[in-house]
Scaffold this active site. Structure first.
Site, PDB file in Angstrom:
ATOM      1  N   GLU A  44       0.874  -1.163   0.000  1.00 56.02           N
ATOM      2  CA  GLU A  44       0.000   0.000   0.000  1.00 56.02           C
ATOM      3  C   GLU A  44       0.916   1.218   0.000  1.00 56.02           C
ATOM      4  O   GLU A  44       1.591   1.507   0.984  1.00 56.02           O
ATOM      5  CB  GLU A  44      -0.913   0.008   1.236  1.00 56.02           C
ATOM      6  CG  GLU A  44      -2.106  -0.921   1.090  1.00 56.02           C
ATOM      7  CD  GLU A  44      -3.111  -0.806   2.233  1.00 56.02           C
ATOM      8  OE1 GLU A  44      -2.889  -0.007   3.177  1.00 56.02           O
ATOM      9  OE2 GLU A  44      -4.116  -1.536   2.206  1.00 56.02           O
ATOM     10  N   GLU A  55      -5.257  10.150   9.659  1.00 58.50           N
ATOM     11  CA  GLU A  55      -3.955   9.635  10.087  1.00 58.50           C
ATOM     12  C   GLU A  55      -3.555  10.160  11.457  1.00 58.50           C
ATOM     13  O   GLU A  55      -3.774  11.328  11.768  1.00 58.50           O
ATOM     14  CB  GLU A  55      -2.861  10.048   9.090  1.00 58.50           C
ATOM     15  CG  GLU A  55      -3.200   9.878   7.622  1.00 58.50           C
ATOM     16  CD  GLU A  55      -3.520   8.453   7.210  1.00 58.50           C
ATOM     17  OE1 GLU A  55      -3.222   7.523   7.984  1.00 58.50           O
ATOM     18  OE2 GLU A  55      -4.083   8.272   6.128  1.00 58.50           O
TER      19      GLU A  55
END
Lengths: 276, 427
Positions: A44, A55
């Site tokens: 990824e 995040e």
């Protein structure tokens, strides 16, 4: 290699994440290649967006470093063309970059076309729930790419259905609520979520908070087909960068960590077999 | 309410719900609560909201004729005095509504972002009033330039969490609050401070704020005997703007003027990723930020640009999707006013009318000064907030410029041994 081919194998897949271009284009190429040597089955590869709302601080910092070093969507595509790995690459990003790539006509088609062109196999778009994903799904179908959705512990049954209709490649099972980041424990929420989607015909890869081989083993034992690890690897990149470590040394550490995680995941299958 | 909007909360091609999956259930839960309590007044929610807005907030808020400004511009100028709402800005309309809604929903914790500190202050007050624990995220740049509001939040018992990433302004604070919400989604309600974010926030915040135009429409008919030719409001995210416009949207003879922060220049610096303004309606283009498709300040790749304004509350790279739509439809006219004109307008309103406006609000008056011919014979200007919070900034920024209208501030240097100026000197 396609994602289907990866998950067709009996072995659990190890799916590491790094932000492309962190902390520099050249070093990042080395790091991604080190992950493959350490046993990555899918990578990824983050395309950095300036507002990464999902995040935690580790990956936020990686994104800041990569942007500062000049990463852009166009550089990202060059990166994917240049990086010397055979395993499939999945582009992980936020929708605005995909949307803007279409220029004045807007929409995701141009981005997907270019991604297919450089050999990207699929997408995880963090801020694109299934309801808003039809234009991207159509473009992925047109160019033969996969669209991966994230299932969270909070996802309702209704929402599971709308994702099931649109998902391909694999489903990303978010191990717990919150933002990305390495944690000491592996949540019980994981097993429950895996249970709820056990009859889906796409593979299930679990991410969020996995940082050791032992975590990976437990996740696989809980029924995962794959283990996704981001922050624990990004931490190694960050430490190397801050400590002015030679790139080769950081790459070796990444390879070793990848091997630990991959080996842990494999142990998970072994244990499951033994206990049967 | 004001526009015919579909149930999914889209405004033309704008709006939507672009959020991480982990937040979707909370958004759906909120959608359901919005429909039941706000739109259908279940359990008398709206009655309680209106009553608390009156008793705690001080509504209805006066519409006042501005005598000196009317004379100066040779037009009838009326002021909607939202600066008189409890807390000193329109923000309480929304904050009180959402904290009350969180209570009806059984949530146990309130979080919010703030730019200028006005929304954080309003949320902290509403949370104290309704006995809910409250945490506010605020960029460190904004903490420095809006200290009085930080004190107020703390004094009302709220935690203030500094956000240090990026430039430390509203954009980063929103992102950080979304991260908290993603982590604590089950017991926490995120009180968004403007008509931004995923559906239902833009519609819901507008509904709470639309009390401004609901009152103003009645009041202007009483006082002037007719509807105004125009309504003027500053626009950052756009909550006071949509609040002031909502009940006039269907009155097509009323011009709606959204005054954005022109900052120091409308030209962007693509290499640095900086737009020295916050004029997303005037200069932005379509994209996806913080949960909605809207007009944004972004570079050609789609990376979000840092905005700029002397006014912290307008300093945001996006804008509410409904405003973006109304601009495309030609119903709302986006205009902009730079830092200098806003500062001049701040001083003028303070001296001529005895009202110290927020720097955000001052942009609306800057427009009046620059384009009095555009507002017709009868206009309402929304005084979105008062300027006490901005005094330090105004003194610093005025000292950097040669403004005819500003009073001589040298008295501070004499009595304070340069204390007020010292922060600026060191930078």
């Amino acid at each position: 290699m396609s994602l289907d081919a990866v998950f067709d194998s009996e072995e659990p897949a190890f799916v590491p994440y790094l932000a492309a271009g962190d902390p520099s284009y050249e070093a990042s190429l080395e790091y991604v290649e080190a992950l493959e040597r350490g046993g990555a089955d899918v990578i990824e590869l983050g395309l950095p967006f300036s507002e990464p709302i999902a995040e935690g601080s580790t990956i936020q910092s990686a994104i800041v470093r990569a942007l500062k070093a000049g990463m852009t969507p166009e550089r990202y595509f060059e990166f994917v063309e240049e990086v010397d790995v055979d395993v499939p690459i999945v582009c992980m990003t936020y929708y605005n970059l995909i949307f803007q790539y279409g220029g004045s006509e807007g929409g995701p088609r141009k981005f997907v076309e270019r991604a297919a062109d450089v050999g990207i196999e699929g997408f995880v778009v963090v801020d694109l729930p299934a309801e808003e994903a039809d234009p991207l799904r159509e473009a992925c179908d047109e160019f033969g790419l996969d669209l991966i959705f994230i299932v969270a512990p909070t996802t309702t049954d209704d929402r599971l259905e709308s994702m099931r209709e649109r998902v391909s490649g694999y489903v990303y099972v978010q191990a717990r609520t919150g933002v990305t980041g390495a944690r000491e424990d592996v949540s019980d929420q994981t097993a429950q979520t895996l249970d709820r989607i056990s009859d889906w015909d796409v593979p299930k890869a679990v991410g969020f908070g996995i940082k050791t081989g032992e975590h990976a083993e437990r996740i696989v034992r809980a029924g995962a087909d794959g283990v996704i690890v981001g922050s624990a690897l990004v931490d190694i990149v960050a430490e190397g960068h801050e400590g002015d470590e030679p790139v080769a040394e950081t790459a070796e550490k990444l390879e070793a960590k990848a091997r630990e995680l991959k080996t842990g995941a494999l142990r998970g299958v072994g244990a499951a077999v033994e206990s049967e | 309410m004001s526009t015919d909007e579909p149930a999914d909360g889209s405004f033309g091609q704008y709006g939507g719900q672009y959020v991480p999956e982990v937040l979707m259930p909370a958004i759906e839960e909120l959608e359901d609560a919005y429909r039941r309590y706000v739109l259908d007044n279940e359990d008398g929610f709206m009655d309680e909201f209106r009553e608390r807005l009156a008793d705690f907030g001080g509504r209805p808020i006066p519409l006042q004729r501005a005598d000196r400004l009317s004379e100066r511009y040779d037009t009838e100028v009326y002021l909607k005095r939202e600066d008189l709402l409890h807390g000193g800005a329109h923000k309480l309309n929304n904050a009180l509504g959402q904290v009350l809604l969180a209570k009806y929903m059984g949530k146990e914790r309130i979080i919010a972002e703030t730019g200028a500190g006005q929304h954080g202050t309003a949320t902290a007050m509403a949370a104290a009033h309704l006995d809910m624990p409250c945490e506010i995220y605020m960029g460190e740049t904004d903490i420095a330039r809006q200290r009085p509001n930080v004190f107020r939040m703390r004094i009302n018992g709220a935690e203030v969490n500094p956000v240090t990433v990026g430039r430390g302004t509203l954009k980063e604070a929103i992102s950080e609050t979304m991260r908290d919400w993603a982590t604590n989604v089950e017991d926490t309600h995120y009180v968004i401070g403007s008509i931004v974010g995923p559906h239902p926030f833009p519609s819901m915040v507008r509904d709470f704020q639309s009390v401004i135009s609901e009152e103003a429409r009645e009041q202007i008919r009483e006082k002037a005997g007719r509807l105004p030719d125009s309504v003027v409001a500053c626009a950052g995210g756009g909550s006071n703007t949509m609040g002031a416009f909502a009940h006039f949207v269907s009155d097509t003879d009323v011009d709606l003027l959204a005054v954005e922060a022109g900052g120091s220049s409308l030209t962007v610096d693509e290499a640095e990723g900086v737009a020295p303004n916050s004029a997303s309606l005037s200069t932005g283009n379509e994209g996806v930020l913080h949960g909605a498709r809207t007009k944004l300040l972004q570079d050609s790749d789609g990376q979000i640009m840092e905005s700029h304004s002397v006014s912290a509350g307008l300093d945001y790279s996006g804008v509410g999707p409904e405003l973006a739509h109304l601009v495309d439809e030609g119903r709302v006219t986006p205009v902009n006013v730079g830092d200098d004109a806003a500062l001049e307008a701040f001083h003028r309103l303070s001296q001529d009318e005895g009202i110290i406006p927020a720097l955000e609000t001052a942009h609306a008056f800057g427009y009046l000064e620059e384009h009095p011919e555009e507002v017709g014979d009868l206009t309402i200007v929304n005084v979105s907030g008062r300027g006490d919070k901005d005094l330090e900034t105004v003194i610093e920024e005025t000292a950097k410029r040669d403004l005819d209208v500003a009073p001589d501030m040298s008295v501070f240097e004499q009595v304070g041994a340069g204390r007020l100026g010292s922060r600026g000197d060191r930078e």
